[in-house]
Design a protein around this motif. Structure first.
Motif, PDB file in Angstrom:
ATOM      1  N   THR A 248      -1.424   1.825   4.392  1.00 12.59           N
ATOM      2  CA  THR A 248      -2.483   1.894   3.357  1.00 12.59           C
ATOM      3  C   THR A 248      -1.670   2.055   1.828  1.00 12.59           C
ATOM      4  O   THR A 248      -0.893   3.122   2.003  1.00 12.59           O
ATOM      5  CB  THR A 248      -3.305   3.128   3.506  1.00 12.59           C
ATOM      6  OG1 THR A 248      -3.962   2.775   4.660  1.00 12.59           O
ATOM      7  CG2 THR A 248      -4.311   3.105   2.301  1.00 12.59           C
TER       8      THR A 248
ATOM      9  N   GLN B 276       0.154  -0.209  10.788  1.00 11.25           N
ATOM     10  CA  GLN B 276      -0.878  -0.394   9.993  1.00 11.25           C
ATOM     11  C   GLN B 276      -0.293   0.480   8.396  1.00 11.25           C
ATOM     12  O   GLN B 276       0.383   1.472   8.663  1.00 11.25           O
ATOM     13  CB  GLN B 276      -2.235   0.087  10.267  1.00 11.25           C
ATOM     14  CG  GLN B 276      -3.344   0.050   9.319  1.00 11.25           C
ATOM     15  CD  GLN B 276      -3.527   1.328   8.537  1.00 11.25           C
ATOM     16  OE1 GLN B 276      -3.008   2.454   8.831  1.00 11.25           O
ATOM     17  NE2 GLN B 276      -4.257   1.347   7.384  1.00 11.25           N
TER      18      GLN B 276
ATOM     19  N   ASN C 191      -5.444  -2.060   2.562  1.00 11.28           N
ATOM     20  CA  ASN C 191      -4.889  -1.772   3.924  1.00 11.28           C
ATOM     21  C   ASN C 191      -4.494  -3.053   4.591  1.00 11.28           C
ATOM     22  O   ASN C 191      -5.065  -4.105   4.456  1.00 11.28           O
ATOM     23  CB  ASN C 191      -6.045  -1.194   4.839  1.00 11.28           C
ATOM     24  CG  ASN C 191      -6.891  -0.076   4.252  1.00 11.28           C
ATOM     25  OD1 ASN C 191      -5.966   0.991   4.250  1.00 11.28           O
ATOM     26  ND2 ASN C 191      -7.974  -0.021   3.677  1.00 11.28           N
TER      27      ASN C 191
END
Lengths: 113, 115
Positions: free
Chosen positions: B20, B18, B77
């Protein structure tokens, strides 16, 4: 849907040559039209814009006229410089109720001394 | 007058992770848009935030999400990264002007590489 079509590149010109980069669009309503420029390794910079038919946007010697009858917004400059070497993007923002920019694929310009 | 700023400049992630990305708008602007620019292509609209809400969304899957903070800054995100997510991510800010043209000003971008 909305779309922008630009002339394929790359375009290579000698310094002081005349530049035209063609841009045509498909859109519903009354879009606003933009030219953005992207120098190597950088984000996009707004070059000029036009918000209604027959408007002429101009900046740094570049100009483009919003032609509704031909759905075009061609970019022109009378005398290019080496420093104009970059990728040029034509974009539209649809009329009321839509905020996204729709871009063409870009045209890479190289100006040689 | 500070323009649009983005961080980080470059990022390398592996598939499934993931990420950001962050954006601070130009001074006086209250609206933030995010775009994905694949190599050799024009930017593609992901979504736009105004008043801390997603106002419009492009054709991107739910793996892409965002947030806008009270100071107008924004985050993008991306979950479950795919190789195809490798791109330059551009943030653009503007001043809300109702139905009138709100010119968008772009930041330098974050280059994301997914291995």
């Amino acid at each position: 849907g909305n779309s922008v079509t630009q002339m394929e590149g790359p375009v290579t010109l000698s310094e002081e040559a005349f530049l035209t980069i063609n841009c045509t669009y498909t859109a519903t309503g009354y879009p606003s039209l933009f030219w953005y420029v992207q120098y190597p390794g950088e984000g996009l910079q707004l070059l000029l814009k036009a918000t209604k038919a027959d408007d002429k946007g101009s900046n740094k010697g570049f100009e483009a006229t919003y032609r509704k009858e031909t759905t075009s917004f061609h970019l022109e400059k009378g005398s290019v410089q080496v420093s104009d070497s970059a990728v040029y993007f034509c974009a539209l923002r649809p009329g009321a109720g839509s905020y996204q920019l729709t871009f063409g694929k870009g045209t890479k310009l190289s100006v040689i001394p | 007058d500070a323009g649009v700023t983005q961080s980080p400049t470059h990022l390398i992630k592996t598939r499934g992770q993931q990420v950001t990305l962050r954006c601070s708008p130009k001074s006086g602007h209250d609206t933030v848009s995010w775009y994905q620019q694949a190599l050799g292509q024009g930017p593609q609209f992901i979504f736009q935030y105004y008043e801390e809400e997603e106002r419009q969304r492009g054709n991107f899957p739910d793996r892409f999400s965002g947030h806008q903070f009270p100071n107008y800054s924004s985050e993008l995100n991306v979950n479950a990264l795919l190789l195809g997510d490798s791109a330059l991510y551009l943030c653009a800010s503007s001043l809300y002007a109702g139905d009138r043209t709100d010119t968008q000003y772009f930041g330098p971008g974050t280059r994301l590489t997914v291995l």
